[in-house]
Write an enzyme that holds these catalytic residues in place. Structure first.
Site, mmCIF file in Angstrom:
data_model
loop_
_atom_site.group_PDB
_atom_site.id
_atom_site.type_symbol
_atom_site.label_atom_id
_atom_site.label_comp_id
_atom_site.label_asym_id
_atom_site.label_seq_id
_atom_site.Cartn_x
_atom_site.Cartn_y
_atom_site.Cartn_z
ATOM 1 N N CYS A 114 -0.581 12.642 -4.937
ATOM 2 C CA CYS A 114 -0.921 12.057 -6.303
ATOM 3 C C CYS A 114 0.396 12.293 -7.493
ATOM 4 O O CYS A 114 0.019 11.569 -8.664
ATOM 5 C CB CYS A 114 -2.195 12.891 -6.976
ATOM 6 S SG CYS A 114 -3.436 12.695 -5.755
ATOM 7 N N HIS A 250 -2.434 11.184 -14.497
ATOM 8 C CA HIS A 250 -2.913 10.818 -13.311
ATOM 9 C C HIS A 250 -4.501 10.821 -13.488
ATOM 10 O O HIS A 250 -5.174 11.713 -14.136
ATOM 11 C CB HIS A 250 -2.511 11.910 -12.246
ATOM 12 C CG HIS A 250 -3.377 11.834 -10.808
ATOM 13 N ND1 HIS A 250 -3.369 10.718 -10.321
ATOM 14 C CD2 HIS A 250 -3.929 12.745 -10.389
ATOM 15 C CE1 HIS A 250 -4.151 11.004 -9.276
ATOM 16 N NE2 HIS A 250 -4.481 12.285 -9.030
ATOM 17 N N ASN A 280 -9.849 7.958 -8.263
ATOM 18 C CA ASN A 280 -8.494 8.590 -7.926
ATOM 19 C C ASN A 280 -7.730 7.854 -7.208
ATOM 20 O O ASN A 280 -8.130 7.727 -5.971
ATOM 21 C CB ASN A 280 -8.681 10.064 -7.676
ATOM 22 C CG ASN A 280 -7.275 10.924 -7.457
ATOM 23 O OD1 ASN A 280 -6.097 9.998 -7.327
ATOM 24 N ND2 ASN A 280 -7.519 11.894 -7.288
#
Ligand code: UT7
Length: 323
Positions: A114, A250, A280
């Site tokens: 990520c 993020h 996500n």
């Protein structure tokens, strides 16, 4: 030409939208639990046969068009991904061929989960500042749905598929002011896919290779590390938090995003939040959020942005940029 600047953004989401209500039929969860604990309402899922490179290509074409350059002007491709089409070649090489780039410039993938996009942006910045590239295509692209155990409610409700891209160009005025990249491998087992080619291909085929996460521990460390990296970026640029126009974080969990915004004394209207619609998307989440806010007119040229990401490894990082 000592600086690197983002001159175009693009993104792509697969057509299929998976709502929380559908997940209620698949695992023991509720729409209410997912919304309250994560902020996620829906996510996009790649179609059968639709690969990370397919998503990356669409996002890249939008970014190249926005930058007003030709594909062959690109002299470096960096793709941040954890879900490459194949073991090799890299998605970046596949993408180079799709874009019909024939100038033999380098292309490679970055695997920092990520935090991958921030890592890739940092590398692009370094190449440009060193005079080794002038037009870098930086992509974050994932088909994370392929590494989810759709029977595990702890993980399958959290992630989605998508891609975001930027063109970073050599410039006489500063764009990327600084990037701050970190990793701490001691945390590897809190968030990982423990199977892989080198640990046994046959076993992987038999057992599958799926994300496993100790959520609340990841949550706590994410909040701490992201808060540290925000301070680090401000200090490195001698900036006060009031001078940041936008936080582009993020998109893992709305509660983590809110904690980072609080740290910056920012109200949520100065934070780009897409987690409700994207879930996500790992390395794709920051460039996706950036592109959404650029295209809907919220983020304007000349504004100061703080980008930050945190993921498996652990890896984390931030970037302070003027768009
Ligand atoms: O992008 C990389 C970085 N990733 C992250 O930053 C993710 C970080 N972690 C998180 O976002 C949160 O920890 C989660 C959203 C994953 C979980 O939220 P939480 O508030 O930390 O919940 P928890 O893990 O402490 O679990 C609370 C309860 C548990 O039940 P018990 O043990 O209290 O009975 C879980 O089994 O919630 C249960 N639970 C669920 N319930 C309904 C876990 N997943 C679900 C679910 N639906 N999908």
């Amino acid at each position: 030409m000592n600086y690197a600047r983002i001159v175009g953004t693009g993104s792509y989401l697969p057509a299929r939208v998976l709502e929380n209500s559908e997940l209620e039929q698949m695992v023991d969860t509720t729409d209410q639990w997912i919304r309250e604990r994560t902020g996620i309402e829906r996510r996009h899922i790649a179609a059968e046969g639709e690969t990370t490179c397919d998503l990356a290509e669409s996002a890249a074409r939008h970014a190249i068009e926005a930058a007003g350059i030709e594909a062959n002007d690109i002299d470096l491709i960096i793709v941040a991904t954890t879900t490459a089409d194949c073991v090799f070649p890299s998605v970046a090489c596949l993408l180079q061929q799709r874009l019909k780039i024939t100038n033999a410039s380098p292309a490679f993938d970055v695997q920092a989960v990520c935090a991958g996009f921030v890592y890739a942006l940092g590398i692009a910045n370094t190449f440009i500042k060193a005079g080794s590239a002038r037009n870098v295509l930086v992509v974050g692209a994932e088909t994370f749905s392929r590494i989810l155990n759709w029977k595990d409610r702890n993980t399958c409700v959290l992630f989605g598929d998508g891609a975001g891209a930027v063109v970073v160009q050599a410039s006489e005025t500063p764009g990327i002011h600084s990037t701050h990249l970190h990793a701490d491998g001691r945390y590897a087992e809190l968030l990982h896919v423990p199977q892989g080619i080198s640990r046994g291909y046959t076993e992987m085929q038999e057992q599958g290779a799926f994300v496993e996460m100790r959520g609340s521990e990841v949550f706590r460390t994410a909040v701490t590390k992201l808060s540290e990296v925000v301070d680090e970026a401000l200090l490195a640029n001698n900036l006060d938090k009031s001078e940041i126009d936008w936080l582009v974080p993020h998109q893992a969990n709305l509660r983590i995003i809110k904690a980072t915004a609080r740290k910056l004394s920012m109200t949520l209207d100065k934070v780009v939040v897409t987690v409700q619609d994207h879930g996500n998307t790992s390395a794709a989440s920051i460039p996706l959020a950036l592109d959404v806010a650029v295209r809907d007119g919220r983020i304007k040229a000349g504004e100061k942005l703080l980008l930050e990401g945190f993921g498996g490894g652990f890896t984390w990082g931030g970037a302070l940029i003027t768009l």
